[in-house]
Design a protein around this motif. Structure first.
Motif, PDB file in Angstrom:
ATOM      1  N   GLY A 413       0.884  -1.212   0.081  1.00  0.00           N
ATOM      2  CA  GLY A 413       0.073   0.077   0.039  1.00  0.00           C
ATOM      3  C   GLY A 413       0.650   1.247  -0.137  1.00  0.00           C
ATOM      4  O   GLY A 413       0.336   2.366   0.046  1.00  0.00           O
ATOM      5  N   LEU A 414       2.275   1.021  -0.136  1.00  0.00           N
ATOM      6  CA  LEU A 414       3.058   2.350  -0.259  1.00  0.00           C
ATOM      7  C   LEU A 414       3.516   2.558  -1.743  1.00  0.00           C
ATOM      8  O   LEU A 414       4.374   1.628  -2.157  1.00  0.00           O
ATOM      9  CB  LEU A 414       4.005   2.262   0.793  1.00  0.00           C
ATOM     10  N   PHE A 415       3.410   3.678  -2.147  1.00  0.00           N
ATOM     11  CA  PHE A 415       3.878   3.896  -3.520  1.00  0.00           C
ATOM     12  C   PHE A 415       4.542   5.237  -3.713  1.00  0.00           C
ATOM     13  O   PHE A 415       4.488   6.225  -2.650  1.00  0.00           O
ATOM     14  CB  PHE A 415       2.715   3.814  -4.616  1.00  0.00           C
ATOM     15  N   PHE A 416       5.436   5.640  -4.599  1.00  0.00           N
ATOM     16  CA  PHE A 416       6.294   6.585  -4.727  1.00  0.00           C
ATOM     17  C   PHE A 416       6.300   6.998  -6.109  1.00  0.00           C
ATOM     18  O   PHE A 416       6.452   6.222  -7.094  1.00  0.00           O
ATOM     19  CB  PHE A 416       7.796   6.503  -4.180  1.00  0.00           C
ATOM     20  N   VAL A 417       5.885   8.257  -6.525  1.00  0.00           N
ATOM     21  CA  VAL A 417       5.769   8.830  -7.901  1.00  0.00           C
ATOM     22  C   VAL A 417       6.606  10.019  -7.904  1.00  0.00           C
ATOM     23  O   VAL A 417       6.721  10.808  -6.859  1.00  0.00           O
ATOM     24  CB  VAL A 417       4.356   9.091  -8.414  1.00  0.00           C
ATOM     25  N   ALA A 432       5.341  13.082 -14.577  1.00  0.00           N
ATOM     26  CA  ALA A 432       4.054  12.298 -15.293  1.00  0.00           C
ATOM     27  C   ALA A 432       4.485  11.219 -15.866  1.00  0.00           C
ATOM     28  O   ALA A 432       3.478  10.268 -15.690  1.00  0.00           O
ATOM     29  CB  ALA A 432       3.930  13.487 -16.462  1.00  0.00           C
ATOM     30  N   HIS A 433       5.454  11.079 -16.285  1.00  0.00           N
ATOM     31  CA  HIS A 433       6.022   9.558 -16.907  1.00  0.00           C
ATOM     32  C   HIS A 433       5.974   8.635 -15.782  1.00  0.00           C
ATOM     33  O   HIS A 433       5.418   7.387 -15.888  1.00  0.00           O
ATOM     34  CB  HIS A 433       7.254   9.800 -17.697  1.00  0.00           C
ATOM     35  N   SER A 434       6.499   8.999 -14.484  1.00  0.00           N
ATOM     36  CA  SER A 434       6.736   8.302 -13.481  1.00  0.00           C
ATOM     37  C   SER A 434       5.242   7.676 -13.057  1.00  0.00           C
ATOM     38  O   SER A 434       4.981   6.547 -12.582  1.00  0.00           O
ATOM     39  CB  SER A 434       7.210   8.829 -12.368  1.00  0.00           C
TER      40      SER A 434
END
Length: 448
Positions: A413-417, A432-434
């Motif tokens: 449940g942990l994400f990075f962008v 944005a690509h990330s």
């Protein structure tokens, strides 16, 4: 999922991810610590001019990741864009047209024919290689292919790097440079066109995205600082936030997306032993800065019809002159014109007022030497200096797949962008690509 997906940060990465989630019916809650949306792209109004936080530009125009998302959301028509294609070099012998494609290099009057042919011999194979092949050069410095070029051709490379990376060639990975050349190659579906919001302020992009999120029942809260992400038994349980009154509140959620530089988040938002110290140490290597001095100038007359001019040569302090009001007049009041000039500097220079003043004085002298009407037209100037954008690392060994992964194995449940996470490119388009790369992983988690 009745609880919202919590997005930490309302920059390009956070807003694009939130918009993609909203499009597919997921409830999102954006928490932004500042009073304004846009993150590093946030603009301000100063003396009736719209000033960006540095100069931002949409690379690759309709082929960019940002535009791809706007089109996917069917809101691209809500953002009117002005093309930025009237670009030139300036050297001691005058102005030279900026090459918009490989074949234009043969017409590049800045360099003798022999140098143009040598340059084409280097760039052409890069433009037609594959993205996967470029990965093998991610640890190689760009200077490996430029070190034996003559001084004039190296000066041209420096100008190209200022446009594409806002940095000097010695700070750039050959792999990252190659991907930029590929994406600009029309024979591989790319474009060398650039764009800027026609109504002024690069954060117009973020405003369009935020409108979409709100229209799709998302929540956006400013002045809400996330101070801890709670992880129990390797699962996200929620976040603690501090509101403007200094009160702490717990928000329950099973999914958190962090959209600001990962090395900052890993050191700030988690209890000890949640994430291994070795992993944090590895990600901390991405904490690099590009320090700059930039100056906004307001003028009472139009001193050039071009949109961007790059002074070429080591003796020029000024590395870029951007005529913002030539791109779109909406940034300035009637009868006035806005330009911004910039140059990379040493990190310590950004904290030295005397050094900043010295740099600004040299830049003004150089612009006056190019445009005799600059000084008589000058109404006011507004210098800025900062250790810019910690996450736009483009050094060898620290690009694309060497960046922060979108998901830490073992934590659900942990994400990075954002542009500090796995993605090619730098800045807003990388963010944005990330989001595009990370979104399927977020959705897969939510569905399960």
């Amino acid at each position: 999922m009745s609880e919202p997906v919590v997005i930490v940060g309302a920059g390009v990465g956070g807003l694009t991810t939130s918009a993609l989630l909203s499009q597919n019916g997921y409830k999102v809650m954006i928490l932004e610590k500042s009073a304004q949306l846009g993150g590093r792209t946030a603009s301000m109004v100063f003396r009736n001019h719209v000033l960006d936080n540095g100069f931002h530009i949409m690379p690759f125009y309709k082929k960019s990741a940002i535009f791809e998302i706007l089109k996917k959301l069917k809101i691209d028509s809500k953002l009117k864009l002005a093309k930025v294609d009237d670009i030139a070099f300036y050297s001691d012998d005058g102005f030279h047209v900026y090459p918009k494609g490989m074949l234009d290099l043969l017409k590049l009057s800045l360099l003798p024919l022999k140098s143009r042919l040598k340059l084409l011999k280097i760039l052409l194979p890069l433009a037609f290689t594959s993205i996967s092949k470029s990965e093998s050069w991610d640890d190689t410095p760009l200077t490996k292919i430029t070190k034996n070029l003559d001084s004039d051709t190296n000066a041209f490379f420096e100008a190209i790097c200022m446009l594409a990376f806002a940095d000097t060639a010695d700070h750039i990975s050959l792999g990252e440079f190659t991907r930029t050349i590929i994406r600009a190659n029309p024979f591989k579906g790319g474009t060398s066109e650039f764009a800027y919001p026609d109504n002024g302020g690069y954060d117009s992009i973020c405003n369009v995205l935020s409108d979409y999120i709100l229209e799709n029942n998302g929540e956006i809260h400013t002045k809400q600082s996330v101070n801890k992400v709670i992880v129990e038994n390797s699962k996200v349980k929620g976040v603690f936030i501090t509101n403007p009154n200094g009160e702490d509140t717990f928000i329950s959620t099973k999914c958190v997306v962090i959209s600001y530089p990962a090395y900052s988040a890993l050191n700030q938002l988690f209890d000890k032993n949640i994430i291994s110290s070795d992993f944090i140490k590895k990600i901390n290597q991405l904490n690099k800065t590009t320090s700059v001095v930039e100056v906004h100038f307001a003028l009472k007359s139009k001193i050039d019809s071009r949109q961007v001019v790059f002074p070429v040569g080591k003796h020029y302090t000024t590395k870029g002159i951007f005529f913002i009001s030539n791109i779109t007049p909406s940034v300035s009041p009637k009868g006035e014109h806005l330009i911004i000039a910039g140059t990379p500097v040493l990190p310590e220079d950004t904290e030295n007022p005397l050094k900043i003043k010295e740099i600004v004085t040299r830049m003004k002298q150089e612009i006056s030497s190019i445009y005799s009407q600059f000084e008589p037209s000058l109404i006011w100037e507004r210098p800025m200096a900062w250790k810019l954008v910690e996450s736009v690392v483009k050094e060898p060994g620290k690009v694309w797949k060497s960046k922060m992964p979108h998901h830490i194995p073992g934590i659900d449940g942990l994400f990075f962008v954002g542009d500090s996470t796995i993605s090619y490119g730098i800045g807003t388009d990388s963010a944005a690509h990330s989001s595009i790369l990370c979104y399927p992983k977020i959705e897969s988690f939510l569905k399960n």
